[in-house]
Scaffold this active site. Sequence first.
Site, PDB file in Angstrom:
ATOM      1  N   ASP A 179       1.088  -1.198  -0.068  1.00  0.00           N
ATOM      2  CA  ASP A 179       0.182  -0.039   0.100  1.00  0.00           C
ATOM      3  C   ASP A 179       0.767   1.343  -0.164  1.00  0.00           C
ATOM      4  OD1 ASP A 179      -2.331  -1.331  -0.129  1.00  0.00           O
ATOM      5  OD2 ASP A 179      -3.176  -0.656   2.042  1.00  0.00           O
ATOM      6  N   HIS A 204      -4.171   9.394   6.957  1.00  0.00           N
ATOM      7  CA  HIS A 204      -3.985   8.038   7.318  1.00  0.00           C
ATOM      8  C   HIS A 204      -2.655   7.798   8.209  1.00  0.00           C
ATOM      9  CE1 HIS A 204      -7.653   6.507   5.875  1.00  0.00           C
ATOM     10  NE2 HIS A 204      -7.262   6.523   4.580  1.00  0.00           N
ATOM     11  N   GLY A 238      -2.124   3.341   4.409  1.00  0.00           N
ATOM     12  CA  GLY A 238      -3.010   3.944   3.632  1.00  0.00           C
ATOM     13  C   GLY A 238      -2.733   4.904   2.413  1.00  0.00           C
ATOM     14  N   ASP A 250     -13.600  12.672   3.078  1.00  0.00           N
ATOM     15  CA  ASP A 250     -13.000  11.567   2.150  1.00  0.00           C
ATOM     16  C   ASP A 250     -13.877  10.198   2.583  1.00  0.00           C
ATOM     17  OD1 ASP A 250     -11.060   9.132   2.133  1.00  0.00           O
ATOM     18  OD2 ASP A 250      -9.890  10.845   1.447  1.00  0.00           O
ATOM     19  N   HIS A 295     -13.011   7.425   3.356  1.00  0.00           N
ATOM     20  CA  HIS A 295     -12.081   6.794   4.292  1.00  0.00           C
ATOM     21  C   HIS A 295     -12.150   7.497   5.784  1.00  0.00           C
ATOM     22  CE1 HIS A 295     -10.413   5.019   0.520  1.00  0.00           C
ATOM     23  NE2 HIS A 295     -10.805   3.864   1.251  1.00  0.00           N
ATOM     24  N   ASP A 335     -12.643  10.672  -3.101  1.00  0.00           N
ATOM     25  CA  ASP A 335     -13.024   9.397  -3.285  1.00  0.00           C
ATOM     26  C   ASP A 335     -14.389   9.102  -2.886  1.00  0.00           C
ATOM     27  OD1 ASP A 335     -12.163   9.561  -0.671  1.00  0.00           O
ATOM     28  OD2 ASP A 335     -10.763   8.189  -0.666  1.00  0.00           O
ATOM     29  N   TYR A 381      -9.477   8.275  -6.551  1.00  0.00           N
ATOM     30  CA  TYR A 381      -8.709   7.716  -7.477  1.00  0.00           C
ATOM     31  C   TYR A 381      -9.110   7.344  -8.729  1.00  0.00           C
ATOM     32  CZ  TYR A 381      -7.127   7.035  -2.837  1.00  0.00           C
ATOM     33  OH  TYR A 381      -6.447   7.380  -1.464  1.00  0.00           O
TER      34      TYR A 381
END
Length: 430
Positions: free
Chosen positions: A95, A137, A145, A172, A174, A261, A300
Amino acid sequence: MLEKDRIAYFYDGDVGNVYFGPNHPMKPHRLCMTHHLVLSYDLHKKMEIYRPHKAYPTELAQFHSADYVEFLHRITPDTQHLYENELRRYNLGEDCPVFDNLFEFCQIYAGGTLDAARRLNHKTCDIAINWAGGLHHAKKCEASGFCYINDLVLGILELLKYHARVLYIDIDVHHGDGVEEAFYFTDRVMTVSFHKYGDFFFPGTGDIKDIGEREGKYYAINIPLKDGIDDSGFTRLFKTVIAKVVETYLPGAIVLQCGADSLARDRLGCFNLSIEGHAECVKFVKKFNIPLLVTGGGGYTKENVARCWAVETGVLLDTELPNEIPDNEYIKYFAPDYTLKVSNVNMDNLNSKSYLSSIKVQVMESLRAIQHAPGVQMQEVPPDFYIPDIDEDELDPDERVDQHTQDKQIHRDDEYYEGDNDNDHEDGAR
């Protein structure tokens, strides 16, 4: 006549030349695409454009452990095979790969957020934008991440030198786990994250029950959402929560992470927001007229990321952009329709009205537990800049002022790189 907001915008073309590797979803090239949209719509004429300084290792170590920063500085693709234990310890690998110019990449995006915070602190702007930042992250001693250095934590620490309370908002898809974790035990930062939660979705944190601990109890707010949330559900909840948070907490500055995202059609996301819905959150936060630091984050499907952040740059400048994208270096990426709008997709919204209502009720209960905005006894303000001691006599006089200092103001003919350096347009990822 109301005075226009003064907007500082940070960009370094080098940040978009970084390549995480084949098939890796993180494409820093999206930053060049965003910037060229900003230029093509003439938005750069309405704000001050700066090239950020490269953050010094000592600045990065204001949050991150010195050994971790030193390792990032030292590691290269050619030497990584010599450091298997360290790679595991610092969570570098699939990652978070080691790639060429990794440390410089971190220095540039972190430097942008630090410079943005300092300009806000010194009141030389009202809003500061760093689309390269927002890597939420990264932890104190490890990457996570796709994030290596947590520029948001560094920026918030900078703002805390001048502001008793800082509000962090994250849209986000996430959870903003690295920022929440950094400030989980303090009431001087309130973190509010709207994110997908459940189904083992990364990073797996951000339950509504996670509210902070010790002095930080009730100062972490999590809005766990399910697949398919749409504009109306998201923006209604966002406005209700954020209005109450600002009224209760009275922040001196706001940091807004605008991970794209959470848009419909994102390669890694599962929400169903249009660009207008996403941008509506930015518009709402701007209306509070509180010093505001805006960053990027995830995202992304890069042509949609560029569209989104260009539109949101316009929102921050009170400028509505025509839907037809003007000709620019990356126009071919916006085929076939060459327009800004990205519509929602036809997908099930698993967030029922009763579910969203129950989240709102729980958040309001947490906020009621806060009697009033916490008072802070302010100490002497630490210095803005931590610059290592350098013996000037040992430096070449022609190189004493580094290139980044010389062209702090970006206006240069050779600033915007030419050519297609994406290295990725054939991997089928759209």
